[in-house]
Design an enzyme around this catalytic site. Structure first.
Site, PDB file in Angstrom:
ATOM      1  N   GLU A  95       0.851  -1.193   0.000  1.00 35.35           N
ATOM      2  CA  GLU A  95       0.000   0.000   0.000  1.00 35.35           C
ATOM      3  C   GLU A  95       0.888   1.245   0.000  1.00 35.35           C
ATOM      4  OE1 GLU A  95      -2.497   1.600  -0.570  1.00 35.35           O
ATOM      5  OE2 GLU A  95      -4.184   1.304   0.746  1.00 35.35           O
ATOM      6  N   ASP A  96       0.407   2.318  -0.593  1.00 39.97           N
ATOM      7  CA  ASP A  96       1.174   3.561  -0.548  1.00 39.97           C
ATOM      8  C   ASP A  96       1.042   4.217   0.829  1.00 39.97           C
ATOM      9  OD1 ASP A  96      -1.525   4.199  -0.945  1.00 39.97           O
ATOM     10  OD2 ASP A  96      -1.168   5.594  -2.587  1.00 39.97           O
ATOM     11  N   ASP A  99      -4.154   5.700   5.951  1.00 41.14           N
ATOM     12  CA  ASP A  99      -4.656   6.969   6.477  1.00 41.14           C
ATOM     13  C   ASP A  99      -5.728   6.660   7.533  1.00 41.14           C
ATOM     14  OD1 ASP A  99      -4.714   9.921   6.130  1.00 41.14           O
ATOM     15  OD2 ASP A  99      -6.703   9.588   5.310  1.00 41.14           O
ATOM     16  N   PHE A 149      -0.725  16.271   3.328  1.00 38.69           N
ATOM     17  CA  PHE A 149      -1.107  15.593   2.091  1.00 38.69           C
ATOM     18  C   PHE A 149       0.152  15.357   1.255  1.00 38.69           C
ATOM     19  CE2 PHE A 149      -3.016  14.635  -1.938  1.00 38.69           C
ATOM     20  CZ  PHE A 149      -4.077  13.834  -1.546  1.00 38.69           C
ATOM     21  N   ARG A 162       2.494  11.528  -9.583  1.00 41.99           N
ATOM     22  CA  ARG A 162       2.937  10.164  -9.263  1.00 41.99           C
ATOM     23  C   ARG A 162       4.391   9.936  -9.673  1.00 41.99           C
ATOM     24  NH1 ARG A 162      -1.588   7.108  -7.869  1.00 41.99           N
ATOM     25  NH2 ARG A 162      -3.506   7.587  -8.983  1.00 41.99           N
TER      26      ARG A 162
END
Ligand code: IMP
Ligand code: MG
Length: 171
Positions: A95-96, A99, A149, A162
């Site tokens: 997973e990036d 959150d 963010f 990206r």
């Protein structure tokens, strides 16, 4: 829109080397499937994969959470499913960012139905202060980060950024 560098490419590389060492120790003599969550984990997954000198397969799943561009709504839907069965296999979900943990929880429940031999989660970034779901903690974490963010190194803002080689903060 400005972007400040938060984690430089060299730091990312060093961290991924450490993560790969841990994964290799934990799965010595075993085969693993790196299961990337599209699209944010792609850069991370391919760099991690190249540091794992062991039996590795790749698969991908795409999920989306409805909502505006910066806030996940808590509703998860599968847009692209796995291509092969994971029953009896060692799976590491890549997973990036974790959150709220909503995506994490949904995927773990969804994948466990297939009865993998082992199911682990490897997240590049973790924002524990944003967590809304209990027990959504990755087994392998790159960086614990603040409530900002982030973009770059696979991670997007409205599908942009990206391709940045570093992780940055949007301001
Ligand atoms: P969760 O379900 O709330 O844990 O959300 C996880 C997903 O939200 C990640 O896979 C990202 O796609 C997205 N996300 C959360 N924080 C950020 C961020 O800082 N930048 C870009 N995307 C983010
Ligand atoms: Mg994502």
């Amino acid at each position: 829109m400005g972007i400040t560098v938060a984690i430089a490419p060299e730091e990312i590389d060093k961290k991924i080397t450490e993560l790969a060492i841990k994964i290799k120790e934990d799965f010595r003599g075993e085969k693993i499937i790196l299961l990337g969550i599209l699209k944010g984990s792609v850069t991370f997954l391919t760099d991690l994969g190249r540091k794992l000198d062991m039996d590795v397969e790749y698969d991908f799943i795409e999920v989306s959470s409805y909502g505006d561009e910066k806030v996940s709504s808590g509703v998860v839907k599968i847009c692209k499913d796995l291509t092969r069965s994971i029953t009896g296999k060692n799976v590491i979900v890549v997973e990036d960012i974790i959150d709220t943990g909503t995506t994490f929880k949904y995927l773990i429940n969804y994948l466990n139905i297939q009865k993998p031999k082992a199911l682990k989660v490897c997240a590049l970034l973790d924002k524990p202060s944003k967590r809304l779901v209990e027990n959504a903690n990755a087994d392998y974490v790159g960086f614990i980060v603040e409530d900002e963010f982030y973009v770059g190194y696979g991670i997007d803002y409205k599908q942009q950024f990206r391709n940045l080689p570093y992780i940055g903060i949007v301001n």
